[in-house]
Motif scaffolding. Structure first.
Motif, PDB file in Angstrom:
ATOM      1  N   SER A  71     -41.994  21.165  25.841  1.00  0.00           N
ATOM      2  CA  SER A  71     -41.213  22.169  26.575  1.00  0.00           C
ATOM      3  C   SER A  71     -40.841  21.725  27.981  1.00  0.00           C
ATOM      4  N   LYS A  72     -41.737  20.997  28.658  1.00  0.00           N
ATOM      5  CA  LYS A  72     -41.531  20.725  30.082  1.00  0.00           C
ATOM      6  C   LYS A  72     -41.509  19.241  30.428  1.00  0.00           C
ATOM      7  N   ASN A  73     -41.625  18.366  29.438  1.00  0.00           N
ATOM      8  CA  ASN A  73     -41.630  16.923  29.684  1.00  0.00           C
ATOM      9  C   ASN A  73     -42.748  16.486  30.629  1.00  0.00           C
ATOM     10  N   ALA A  74     -43.834  17.234  30.637  1.00  0.00           N
ATOM     11  CA  ALA A  74     -44.946  16.902  31.525  1.00  0.00           C
ATOM     12  C   ALA A  74     -46.223  17.535  30.987  1.00  0.00           C
ATOM     13  N   THR A  75     -47.314  16.837  31.167  1.00  0.00           N
ATOM     14  CA  THR A  75     -48.611  17.403  30.808  1.00  0.00           C
ATOM     15  C   THR A  75     -49.048  18.396  31.874  1.00  0.00           C
ATOM     16  N   ASN A  82     -46.986  17.799  40.429  1.00  0.00           N
ATOM     17  CA  ASN A  82     -45.549  17.702  40.657  1.00  0.00           C
ATOM     18  C   ASN A  82     -44.972  16.411  40.064  1.00  0.00           C
ATOM     19  N   ILE A  83     -45.368  16.091  38.829  1.00  0.00           N
ATOM     20  CA  ILE A  83     -44.935  14.869  38.152  1.00  0.00           C
ATOM     21  C   ILE A  83     -44.295  15.249  36.819  1.00  0.00           C
ATOM     22  N   GLN A  84     -43.338  14.445  36.379  1.00  0.00           N
ATOM     23  CA  GLN A  84     -42.695  14.627  35.085  1.00  0.00           C
ATOM     24  C   GLN A  84     -42.525  13.279  34.411  1.00  0.00           C
ATOM     25  N   TYR A  85     -42.339  13.315  33.083  1.00  0.00           N
ATOM     26  CA  TYR A  85     -42.031  12.106  32.330  1.00  0.00           C
ATOM     27  C   TYR A  85     -40.524  11.858  32.349  1.00  0.00           C
ATOM     28  N   LYS A  86     -40.155  10.602  32.489  1.00  0.00           N
ATOM     29  CA  LYS A  86     -38.752  10.185  32.474  1.00  0.00           C
ATOM     30  C   LYS A  86     -38.538   9.207  31.321  1.00  0.00           C
ATOM     31  N   ASN A  87     -37.391   9.323  30.683  1.00  0.00           N
ATOM     32  CA  ASN A  87     -37.026   8.390  29.623  1.00  0.00           C
ATOM     33  C   ASN A  87     -36.625   7.067  30.269  1.00  0.00           C
ATOM     34  N   ASN A  88     -37.541   6.129  30.243  1.00  0.00           N
ATOM     35  CA  ASN A  88     -37.301   4.858  30.913  1.00  0.00           C
ATOM     36  C   ASN A  88     -36.408   3.927  30.091  1.00  0.00           C
ATOM     37  N   LEU A  89     -36.103   4.291  28.842  1.00  0.00           N
ATOM     38  CA  LEU A  89     -35.243   3.455  28.003  1.00  0.00           C
ATOM     39  C   LEU A  89     -33.768   3.636  28.331  1.00  0.00           C
ATOM     40  N   SER A  90     -33.449   4.717  29.052  1.00  0.00           N
ATOM     41  CA  SER A  90     -32.049   4.937  29.422  1.00  0.00           C
ATOM     42  C   SER A  90     -31.632   3.925  30.491  1.00  0.00           C
ATOM     43  N   GLN A  91     -30.367   3.542  30.480  1.00  0.00           N
ATOM     44  CA  GLN A  91     -29.866   2.525  31.389  1.00  0.00           C
ATOM     45  C   GLN A  91     -29.597   3.068  32.792  1.00  0.00           C
ATOM     46  N   PRO A  97     -34.456  13.256  30.656  1.00  0.00           N
ATOM     47  CA  PRO A  97     -35.644  13.801  29.980  1.00  0.00           C
ATOM     48  C   PRO A  97     -35.951  13.025  28.711  1.00  0.00           C
ATOM     49  N   LEU A  98     -37.136  13.257  28.173  1.00  0.00           N
ATOM     50  CA  LEU A  98     -37.554  12.573  26.960  1.00  0.00           C
ATOM     51  C   LEU A  98     -36.741  13.057  25.773  1.00  0.00           C
ATOM     52  N   SER A  99     -36.475  12.146  24.878  1.00  0.00           N
ATOM     53  CA  SER A  99     -35.789  12.520  23.642  1.00  0.00           C
ATOM     54  C   SER A  99     -36.782  13.146  22.664  1.00  0.00           C
ATOM     55  N   LYS A 100     -36.255  13.792  21.629  1.00  0.00           N
ATOM     56  CA  LYS A 100     -37.126  14.431  20.645  1.00  0.00           C
ATOM     57  C   LYS A 100     -37.966  13.398  19.894  1.00  0.00           C
ATOM     58  N   HIS A 101     -37.381  12.233  19.650  1.00  0.00           N
ATOM     59  CA  HIS A 101     -38.139  11.192  18.960  1.00  0.00           C
ATOM     60  C   HIS A 101     -39.322  10.718  19.818  1.00  0.00           C
ATOM     61  N   TRP A 105     -43.203  11.018  18.635  1.00  0.00           N
ATOM     62  CA  TRP A 105     -44.065   9.839  18.585  1.00  0.00           C
ATOM     63  C   TRP A 105     -45.224   9.952  19.564  1.00  0.00           C
ATOM     64  N   TYR A 106     -44.992  10.616  20.679  1.00  0.00           N
ATOM     65  CA  TYR A 106     -46.091  10.869  21.621  1.00  0.00           C
ATOM     66  C   TYR A 106     -47.175  11.722  20.956  1.00  0.00           C
ATOM     67  N   LEU A 107     -46.746  12.724  20.200  1.00  0.00           N
ATOM     68  CA  LEU A 107     -47.693  13.569  19.471  1.00  0.00           C
ATOM     69  C   LEU A 107     -48.462  12.754  18.428  1.00  0.00           C
ATOM     70  N   ILE A 108     -47.742  11.888  17.704  1.00  0.00           N
ATOM     71  CA  ILE A 108     -48.388  11.092  16.648  1.00  0.00           C
ATOM     72  C   ILE A 108     -49.403  10.124  17.246  1.00  0.00           C
TER      73      ILE A 108
END
Length: 304
Positions: A71-75, A82-91, A97-101, A105-108
């Motif tokens: 929901s929030k891209n952050a634990t 005050n930290i969030q996850y960023k999709n580092n694969l984007s150019q 934000p993180l993609s659904k995949h 995969w993070y859950l798995i």
């Protein structure tokens, strides 16, 4: 991340200590949730959750993942700091934000991997077939290899400051600040008080064994209740001193130390052995010689 015009957000790297703090907060939250959940089963038969513990933990972690990463891209720990996850694969350098995949995969990797590690022993412990034994050995080897890779990743993280866990490096997710960080105002008043108190406590620990507390107590009691006007004759001892100056009871095997007071033999002897500079608690006289009282003090004199 600093907010900018529209939906564009620039990113700011996160300090190593902040990322490690977020991981510790996540572990503390999981333990707190599990302890609160197990408290609900205190009234049930002991061990009711033992057979389903890995599944229950996985279900609770799934709920946490739904309301945090998904929901929030952050634990929870990251949200507190005050930290969030960023999709580092984007150019692009802007925040993505993180993609659904990546979330799945993070859950798995996190929940599924932990469940498999906890369940693999129960799944293959009762299997005697050679194929199951091989699968168990492969899982054990894979678990050890992942832990080794996690250690190498942590050493790289300490050097470069990115990807605190192996899961983050594999999925390409990076921790960034949600807002620009201001200068932290650190107050040292509490630390100064703690240092002062610890120093004072250590000083007392060193000083108290050097103080003869018993002698000091006897000296104070002699000042509070002085006895004067008694002669040094043995008749005066036999007439007036019908109680031990230490225990206050009728003197057993009465002895004197050279002052107008009487002591039980065991009272004066034990105190003198404990402190060679022992003084009379009544008058402050030092122990010159320990001598038995020649005149008998009869119990009948107490009622005269």
């Amino acid at each position: 991340m600093a907010s900018s015009i529209g939906n564009e957000k620039s990113v700011n790297p996160v300090l190593r200590i902040s990322q490690l703090d977020a991981l510790e907060l996540n572990k503390a939250l999981e333990q707190l949730v599990w302890s609160q959940f197990t408290n609900c089963f205190h009234g049930f038969k002991p061990g009711v959750l033992a057979h389903f513990e890995p599944e229950v933990k996985a279900f609770l972690c799934l709920i946490l993942w739904k309301f945090t990463i998904y929901s929030k891209n952050a634990t929870v720990g990251q949200a507190i700091l005050n930290i969030q996850y960023k999709n580092n694969l984007s150019q692009t350098e802007k925040y993505q934000p993180l993609s659904k995949h990546q979330k799945l995969w993070y859950l798995i990797f996190t929940v599924g991997g932990r469940w498999l590690e906890e369940r693999c022993y129960d799944l293959f412990s009762n299997r005697q077939q050679q194929s199951f034994c091989k699968i168990k050995s492969y899982i054990s080897f894979g678990s050890g290899l992942l832990k080794l890779c996690g250690l190498l990743n942590f050493l790289i993280f300490l050097q470069k400051g990115t990807f605190a866990t192996l899961t983050e490096r594999i999925l390409g997710v990076r921790s960034v600040f949600c807002k620009p960080q201001s200068v932290r105002q650190v107050g040292f008043e509490y630390m100064n008080r703690e240092l002062l108190w610890h120093g004072f406590a250590e000083f007392l620990i060193y000083l108290l064994p050097l103080i003869n507390v018993q002698k000091l107590k006897l000296k104070i009691s002699s000042w509070c209740s002085p006895i004067a006007g008694l002669s040094n004759t043995e008749n005066t001892l036999a007439t007036h001193c019908r109680e031990c100056s230490l225990c206050g009871e009728w003197p057993t095997m009465p002895h004197t130390i050279g002052c107008p007071h009487v002591f039980c033999y065991y009272c004066i002897k034990s105190n003198f052995l404990f402190d060679m500079y022992f003084t009379c608690p009544k008058c402050g006289s030092e122990v010159h010689s320990l001598q038995p009282l020649k005149h008998k003090i009869e119990m009948t004199e107490l009622h005269v």
